[in-house]
Motif scaffolding. Structure first.
Motif, PDB file in Angstrom:
ATOM      1  N   ARG A  45       0.970  -1.260   0.141  1.00  0.00           N
ATOM      2  CA  ARG A  45       0.158  -0.257  -0.065  1.00  0.00           C
ATOM      3  C   ARG A  45       0.724   1.564  -0.182  1.00  0.00           C
ATOM      4  O   ARG A  45       2.277   1.464   0.496  1.00  0.00           O
ATOM      5  CB  ARG A  45      -1.155   0.021   0.930  1.00  0.00           C
ATOM      6  N   TYR A  47       1.623   5.511  -1.525  1.00  0.00           N
ATOM      7  CA  TYR A  47       1.311   6.821  -2.372  1.00  0.00           C
ATOM      8  C   TYR A  47       1.648   7.246  -3.363  1.00  0.00           C
ATOM      9  O   TYR A  47       3.290   6.630  -3.482  1.00  0.00           O
ATOM     10  CB  TYR A  47       1.305   8.023  -0.956  1.00  0.00           C
ATOM     11  N   SER A  81      -6.172   3.974  -5.977  1.00  0.00           N
ATOM     12  CA  SER A  81      -7.400   4.187  -4.874  1.00  0.00           C
ATOM     13  C   SER A  81      -8.732   5.133  -5.281  1.00  0.00           C
ATOM     14  O   SER A  81      -9.320   5.048  -4.978  1.00  0.00           O
ATOM     15  CB  SER A  81      -6.823   4.433  -3.847  1.00  0.00           C
ATOM     16  N   ASP A  83      -8.246   8.535  -5.000  1.00  0.00           N
ATOM     17  CA  ASP A  83      -8.378   8.646  -3.271  1.00  0.00           C
ATOM     18  C   ASP A  83      -7.483   9.168  -2.357  1.00  0.00           C
ATOM     19  O   ASP A  83      -6.805   8.613  -2.496  1.00  0.00           O
ATOM     20  CB  ASP A  83      -9.745   8.088  -2.106  1.00  0.00           C
ATOM     21  N   SER A  84      -7.297  10.469  -2.528  1.00  0.00           N
ATOM     22  CA  SER A  84      -6.154  11.161  -2.415  1.00  0.00           C
ATOM     23  C   SER A  84      -6.039  10.625  -1.099  1.00  0.00           C
ATOM     24  O   SER A  84      -4.521  10.810  -0.987  1.00  0.00           O
ATOM     25  CB  SER A  84      -6.005  12.454  -2.837  1.00  0.00           C
ATOM     26  N   LEU A  85      -7.124  10.613  -0.170  1.00  0.00           N
ATOM     27  CA  LEU A  85      -6.310   9.211   1.338  1.00  0.00           C
ATOM     28  C   LEU A  85      -5.711   8.417   1.594  1.00  0.00           C
ATOM     29  O   LEU A  85      -5.961   7.977   2.680  1.00  0.00           O
ATOM     30  CB  LEU A  85      -7.608  10.746   1.810  1.00  0.00           C
ATOM     31  N   LYS A  86      -6.364   7.488   0.703  1.00  0.00           N
ATOM     32  CA  LYS A  86      -6.654   6.388   0.544  1.00  0.00           C
ATOM     33  C   LYS A  86      -4.795   6.033  -0.508  1.00  0.00           C
ATOM     34  O   LYS A  86      -4.464   6.268  -1.289  1.00  0.00           O
ATOM     35  CB  LYS A  86      -7.451   5.784   0.072  1.00  0.00           C
ATOM     36  N   ARG A  87      -4.686   4.701   0.221  1.00  0.00           N
ATOM     37  CA  ARG A  87      -2.995   4.352  -0.724  1.00  0.00           C
ATOM     38  C   ARG A  87      -3.195   3.300  -1.916  1.00  0.00           C
ATOM     39  O   ARG A  87      -4.771   2.559  -1.556  1.00  0.00           O
ATOM     40  CB  ARG A  87      -2.263   3.613   0.212  1.00  0.00           C
ATOM     41  N   SER A  88      -2.789   3.438  -2.997  1.00  0.00           N
ATOM     42  CA  SER A  88      -2.583   2.059  -4.708  1.00  0.00           C
ATOM     43  C   SER A  88      -2.593   1.233  -3.487  1.00  0.00           C
ATOM     44  O   SER A  88      -1.565   0.822  -2.469  1.00  0.00           O
ATOM     45  CB  SER A  88      -2.362   2.926  -5.067  1.00  0.00           C
ATOM     46  N   GLN A  89      -2.655   0.142  -4.313  1.00  0.00           N
ATOM     47  CA  GLN A  89      -2.426  -1.117  -3.607  1.00  0.00           C
ATOM     48  C   GLN A  89      -1.379  -1.777  -5.381  1.00  0.00           C
ATOM     49  O   GLN A  89      -1.395  -1.415  -6.500  1.00  0.00           O
ATOM     50  CB  GLN A  89      -3.493  -2.692  -3.513  1.00  0.00           C
TER      51      GLN A  89
END
Length: 95
Positions: A45, A47, A81, A83-89
Motif C-alpha cells: 500500500r 502513495y 485508489s 482517493d487521495s486519502l487512501k493508498r494505492s495497492q
C-alpha cells in the motif's frame, strides 16, 4: 518472497528487453523496497509521492508511464485508489 531473488529475476528478464529503461528499473526497485519496509505482505500500500521520492522520479508523467508499463509487461499488478486519502495497492508478480 525473497527480495534479492525478485530483483535478480527482474534484471535477468529485462536484460534483453529494449522497452525497459532506467526509470522502470528505479521504480521497480522502489516497489520491492517498499514491500520489504511494509513487512513483506501483499499488497503493498503506497502513495505516489512516496514511490516517486524513493525512485528519484520528479515527473508524474514519467511515474505513471513506468507504472503502466510495468503493469502491462506483467511485472506488477496495480490497483489505484482514486482517493487521495487512501493508498494505492501494488502486487509484485514474478514471471
Amino acid at each position: 518472497m525473497k527480495f534479492a531473488t525478485a530483483i535478480f529475476l527482474f534484471m535477468d528478464i529485462i536484460q534483453e528487453d529494449p522497452r525497459i529503461g532506467p526509470s522502470h528499473i528505479s521504480l521497480y526497485i522502489a516497489i520491492v523496497y517498499s514491500c520489504r519496509k511494509q513487512g513483506s505482505k501483499m499488497p503493498i500500500r503506497i502513495y505516489r509521492k512516496d514511490l516517486m521520492r524513493r525512485s528519484k522520479m520528479r515527473g508524474k508523467g514519467t511515474y505513471h508511464r513506468c507504472l503502466r508499463d510495468l503493469t502491462e509487461y506483467g511485472f506488477i499488478r496495480y490497483v489505484p485508489s482514486n482517493d487521495s486519502l487512501k493508498r494505492s495497492q501494488i502486487y509484485l508478480s514474478v514471471k
